[in-house]
Design a protein around this motif. Structure first.
Motif, PDB file in Angstrom:
ATOM      1  N   SER A  29      39.342  39.084  51.593  1.00  0.00           N
ATOM      2  CA  SER A  29      39.198  39.376  50.304  1.00  0.00           C
ATOM      3  C   SER A  29      37.667  39.516  49.812  1.00  0.00           C
ATOM      4  CB  SER A  29      39.987  38.648  49.284  1.00  0.00           C
ATOM      5  OG  SER A  29      41.126  38.574  49.402  1.00  0.00           O
TER       6      SER A  29
ATOM      7  N   SER B   5      35.935  42.586  51.675  1.00  0.00           N
ATOM      8  CA  SER B   5      36.171  43.984  51.155  1.00  0.00           C
ATOM      9  C   SER B   5      35.298  43.889  50.009  1.00  0.00           C
ATOM     10  CB  SER B   5      37.925  44.028  50.734  1.00  0.00           C
ATOM     11  OG  SER B   5      38.099  45.016  49.969  1.00  0.00           O
TER      12      SER B   5
ATOM     13  N   TRP C  58      42.783  42.057  44.757  1.00  0.00           N
ATOM     14  CA  TRP C  58      44.003  43.033  44.478  1.00  0.00           C
ATOM     15  C   TRP C  58      43.812  43.982  43.498  1.00  0.00           C
ATOM     16  CZ3 TRP C  58      47.094  42.103  40.232  1.00  0.00           C
ATOM     17  CH2 TRP C  58      48.226  42.823  40.205  1.00  0.00           C
ATOM     18  N   LYS C  59      43.379  43.432  42.348  1.00  0.00           N
ATOM     19  CA  LYS C  59      43.314  44.274  41.007  1.00  0.00           C
ATOM     20  C   LYS C  59      42.248  45.253  41.076  1.00  0.00           C
ATOM     21  CE  LYS C  59      43.306  44.673  36.405  1.00  0.00           C
ATOM     22  NZ  LYS C  59      42.838  43.590  35.828  1.00  0.00           N
TER      23      LYS C  59
ATOM     24  N   SER D 202      41.301  46.903  43.846  1.00  0.00           N
ATOM     25  CA  SER D 202      41.709  47.940  44.859  1.00  0.00           C
ATOM     26  C   SER D 202      43.076  48.669  44.319  1.00  0.00           C
ATOM     27  CB  SER D 202      41.850  47.215  46.126  1.00  0.00           C
ATOM     28  OG  SER D 202      43.170  46.164  45.977  1.00  0.00           O
ATOM     29  N   SER D 203      43.626  48.028  43.401  1.00  0.00           N
ATOM     30  CA  SER D 203      44.898  49.003  42.933  1.00  0.00           C
ATOM     31  C   SER D 203      44.540  50.144  41.728  1.00  0.00           C
ATOM     32  CB  SER D 203      45.592  47.933  42.477  1.00  0.00           C
ATOM     33  OG  SER D 203      45.039  47.310  40.835  1.00  0.00           O
TER      34      SER D 203
ATOM     35  N   ALA E 221      36.847  42.245  37.394  1.00  0.00           N
ATOM     36  CA  ALA E 221      38.505  42.511  37.632  1.00  0.00           C
ATOM     37  C   ALA E 221      39.015  41.923  36.173  1.00  0.00           C
ATOM     38  CB  ALA E 221      38.839  41.569  38.959  1.00  0.00           C
TER      39      ALA E 221
END
Length: 318
Positions: free
Chosen positions: A12, A15, A314-315, A317-318, A33
């Motif tokens: 993470s 990334s 996660w947030k 990349s969504s 985010a």
């Protein structure tokens, strides 16, 4: 087990670091985010975490120096060494990013030499009979052991923090985050294996690497390994001294703390006020708290930082 658990967290960080060339690390990720208030909270937590871990390891340096001189095993010597180290690193960080960054490089290279010697010689003295199945010992100690290992693995999250003062952060930081975790994990497992296989009294050792080295290399080996362990602990503090002020600098840039903490020195181009504050805070923590308490507090605070970064990855990349 601890290293495997941390791989998704390191991925993470890797990334997200490929997207940023500004100073701040996990603070920036949480802010972008989840908004400014979450970012503010994570920024404070990460700064406090660095201060606690910095102070903890500074307090541990004298335990390896005590192998050479008994004086360093005293409470007073522990605090004197810790405060002297923190003050020295504060000066290095004040006078420029290059000396501050090259100091960890020097110690990281220097500490590998005795560790490699320890492994290269010790592997020939390993007694496989020293290894016992975990199941026969019970599983109740696995959790506390992972908790302690969790502290030792920390540091890969420091890599993206000074990106604003780096030349190719989007290219270099992602690789460095993953490589540092994998390399450290491999070295930790190998060293632990040799230590267990060569020194039956490891669990009760006060200078574990030095005493394990003495068991198969004699007094010279013990001195060599003890010096390497001292260098290794100093190396960690150099990294913490570098990134701590940068977290506070990032908070100041966004207006959460007074603007003086984001000002750069006219000559040295460093966030001098943030360096001074972080140095004083680490010195105070090292003086008034012991190693065990500092480790506990560091592990708790870094967990918030890791959780926020994973959710941010996660947030975003969504």
């Amino acid at each position: 087990l601890c290293g495997l658990m941390l791989i998704p967290i390191a991925l993470s960080f890797s990334s997200l670091s490929s997207r940023y060339d500004a100073t701040g690390g996990s603070y920036l990720y949480a802010r972008d985010a989840f908004g400014p208030w979450v970012g503010f909270g994570i920024g404070w937590i990460t700064w406090v975490m660095v201060i606690f871990s910095y102070a903890a390891v500074a307090n541990a340096v004298s335990s390896y120096l005590a192998y050479f001189f008994n004086f360093f095993g005293s409470y007073a010597a522990t605090k004197i060494v810790a405060l002297g180290l923190i003050a020295t690193l504060g000066v290095l960080n004040y006078i420029g990013i290059k000396p501050a960054a090259r100091t960890p490089d020097f110690f990281n290279i220097a500490k590998l030499i005795p560790l490699i010697v320890f492994l290269a010689i010790g592997i020939f003295f390993v007694d496989l009979g020293s290894f016992k199945p975990v199941s026969t010992q019970g599983l109740t100690n696995i959790g506390p052991a992972i908790f302690l290992a969790f502290f030792a693995f920390q540091g890969f999250e420091y890599v993206p923090v000074p990106s604003g003062e780096s030349t190719q952060p989007k290219k270099d930081a992602p690789f460095a985050v993953i490589a540092s975790l994998l390399l450290c994990g491999t070295i930790y497992v190998l060293i632990q294996g040799v230590a267990i296989g060569t020194f039956p009294g490891l669990a009760g050792a006060t200078q574990p690497l030095g005493q394990a080295g003495e068991s198969f290399m004699g007094p010279w080996g013990a001195s060599f390994i003890a010096a390497g362990a001292a260098i290794s602990t100093i190396g960690y503090t150099t990294g913490a001294a570098l990134v701590g002020p940068r977290y506070f600098y990032a908070l100041s840039v966004d207006g959460y703390v007074p603007g003086i903490f984001s000002r750069s020195h006219k000559t040295f181009k460093t966030p001098f006020a943030s360096v001074a504050l972080s140095t004083l805070a680490a010195a105070a923590a090292a003086l008034f708290l012991d190693f065990d308490k500092l480790v506990d507090m560091t592990n708790v605070t870094v967990s918030f930082q890791y959780a926020a970064t994973c959710l941010a990855a996660w947030k975003l990349s969504s």
